[in-house]
Design an enzyme around this catalytic site. Structure first.
Site, PDB file in Angstrom:
ATOM      1  N   LYS B  52       0.837  -1.145  -0.048  1.00 40.08           N
ATOM      2  CA  LYS B  52      -0.022  -0.185  -0.092  1.00 40.08           C
ATOM      3  C   LYS B  52       0.659   1.273   0.177  1.00 40.08           C
ATOM      4  O   LYS B  52       0.701   2.144  -0.751  1.00 40.08           O
ATOM      5  CB  LYS B  52      -1.103   0.001   1.058  1.00 40.08           C
ATOM      6  CG  LYS B  52      -2.176  -0.904   0.857  1.00 40.08           C
ATOM      7  CD  LYS B  52      -2.873  -1.262   2.360  1.00 40.08           C
ATOM      8  CE  LYS B  52      -3.905  -2.254   1.915  1.00 40.08           C
ATOM      9  NZ  LYS B  52      -4.631  -2.868   3.272  1.00 40.08           N
ATOM     10  N   GLN B  96      -4.720  -1.321   9.548  1.00 40.70           N
ATOM     11  CA  GLN B  96      -4.599  -2.541   9.021  1.00 40.70           C
ATOM     12  C   GLN B  96      -5.224  -3.819   9.680  1.00 40.70           C
ATOM     13  O   GLN B  96      -4.982  -3.711  10.875  1.00 40.70           O
ATOM     14  CB  GLN B  96      -3.129  -2.829   8.621  1.00 40.70           C
ATOM     15  CG  GLN B  96      -2.806  -4.086   7.853  1.00 40.70           C
ATOM     16  CD  GLN B  96      -3.452  -4.265   6.413  1.00 40.70           C
ATOM     17  OE1 GLN B  96      -3.330  -3.422   5.882  1.00 40.70           O
ATOM     18  NE2 GLN B  96      -4.067  -5.378   6.141  1.00 40.70           N
ATOM     19  N   ASP B 119     -11.137   3.033   4.095  1.00 39.47           N
ATOM     20  CA  ASP B 119     -11.605   1.656   4.015  1.00 39.47           C
ATOM     21  C   ASP B 119     -13.122   1.614   4.065  1.00 39.47           C
ATOM     22  O   ASP B 119     -13.574   0.295   3.913  1.00 39.47           O
ATOM     23  CB  ASP B 119     -10.978   0.755   5.405  1.00 39.47           C
ATOM     24  CG  ASP B 119      -9.536   0.082   4.768  1.00 39.47           C
ATOM     25  OD1 ASP B 119      -9.428  -0.122   3.466  1.00 39.47           O
ATOM     26  OD2 ASP B 119      -9.210  -0.597   5.660  1.00 39.47           O
TER      27      ASP B 119
END
Lengths: 291, 291
Positions: B52, B96, B119
């Protein structure tokens, strides 16, 4: 064929709510309060609102009525909502839909404090529902699940078809049925669905929420299907659902009537939601303990 | 059989993001920033996070890394998230997952400012999605739709089966496919679904997100089906998807490979989301204009 009677189930839910309020309210020294806002003069909305207020009285919830002219204006309406958000007597705020033209429905709904959003339409509550977290849930789908539970239906692994994808009914209902508490297999259908008849004929449970009078006919169902009719349509012959009740009667395993079915569950669930919001506001339960 | 290549589609999306950032950043005098938080030492998570960060660099997004020990503690983690919420250089915050034991995932995700929730996991964003409003959307389903659009698939009225009901992938994907912008007929399946083979054999599109290596086999699909494999499984023979790619190859109309399929789209969509959040933070677009 089993007639799934909203009347008796709704009575059971209201009795439970009434009892719980009676048991708890002396300790917290306040009964639950529901603010009901009706903007404009839509006749159907007037009937709904009156029924909701009457139901509140029946179970010991104080209702506060706000009848506003159709030209109240967005700012004034939101100002009222903000006042009600801050009003300690008010546990739930119900904004009767549809709103008259010129008002932004989403902006008004989002102005309601999520903890007082007894219709479960605030993004935060819809999001919590999507995430499988406890939330104030839209009344019609939540009331529908209460009815299914009352009749002891186990939907795990069953093929459920949900017709209609409104944010009030179809979409949240599909999410709830698909959830790990229910474990149903859910197919979401709508006006663009091509092979609807075929899909419905495979369904163990069909949930109708499209607002088309007598849409579901015997050729679209299998014999042991259970039909949950959430549609309420005004026709020349009076109220009817989205299922052709007369034609289907005796040809399926079970069916809800219209009127006398899910409509009653919707109002009863509003009372349950208001009580839940009250219990939360009073510190009697945590967010994770919402019913 | 058409191979739906994440590689080229992902490249197209990244090129678009890079171009847009280059064109806009001189005017607003700041490039987008993404804060990446990794708690603990999960090897797979470390790889994801590095990928990422590399992808950010490629398109002109500044990434800020936070590697935290597994025993950082809930309060410290939330304190960091709050600081990042207030940090003007940071447009997106990526926590994460999965988090190490002892941390409350929901509490941490809900601490992220919804406007920085790249997200798409905050209840507010999930709720906006459910309500059909524009929102920062979970990267994997949004990236999946980008891929389908790139290959010019029209899903209106098509039978789509979504296997898996995670909050990250299956449920939001089902909501998006069912939405009025896509108009697909969606069946949501999972481990409790009884007649899965029969259901899959009727599907025009099958979306796999269950994390079971080579689960989908040729007997479960019809000839002209399109298979979108979202699963990423580590096996003794390396990475593989939820579809038995070798067995299905040539027996369906189109399929995504694993690796080289949806996984790449997920990262590209994260870049797109970060750019969207930046444009919103910079006042270049309104919430209703989110892509």
């Amino acid at each position: 064929m089993l007639l799934l009677e909203g009347k008796s189930v709704s009575k059971a839910l209201r009795a439970k709510v009434k009892e719980e309020i009676a048991a708890l309210s002396s300790a917290v020294k306040r009964v639950p309060g529901l603010a009901v806002i009706l903007v404009g003069e839509d006749p159907a909305s007037q009937v709904y609102v009156r029924n909701k207020e009457k139901a509140c009285e029946e179970v010991g919830i104080t209702s506060y009525s706000y009848r506003l002219p159709h030209d109240i204006g967005q700012e004034n309406l939101i100002k009222l909502i903000r006042e009600l958000n801050a009003d300690d007597r008010v546990d739930g705020i119900l904004l009767q839909l549809p709103l008259p033209e010129g008002l932004n429905t989403q902006a008004c709904l989002q102005a309601i404090d999520p903890r007082k959003d007894v219709d479960g339409l605030h993004p935060e509550n819809q999001g919590r529902l999507a995430l499988g977290l406890k939330a104030l849930r839209p009344c019609t789908p939540a009331g529908t699940l209460f009815l299914l539970d009352y009749y002891k239906y186990d939907l795990e692994g069953k093929n459920c078809v949900v017709l209609g994808r409104s944010h009030l009914v179809g979409r949240p209902l599909a999410m709830m049925l698909n959830d790990k508490t229910m474990n149903a297999t859910v197919t979401m259908c709508h006006s663009k669905t091509r092979n609807l008849k075929e899909i419905c004929r495979q369904a163990d449970f069909i949930f109708l929420a499209i607002g088309r009078p007598r849409f579901l006919t015997p050729d679209m169902v299998k014999e042991d299907a259970v039909i949950i009719d959430i549609g309420i349509n005004r026709t020349e012959d009076g109220l009817c659902g989205d299922a052709d009740f007369k034609a289907l009667e005796g040809k399926v395993a079970a069916m809800t009537p219209v009127p006398g079915g899910i409509g009653l569950m919707t109002i009863s669930q509003l009372l349950e939601n208001t009580m839940q919001a009250w219990k939360y506001a009073m510190g009697l339960i945590r967010l994770e303990d919402l019913a």
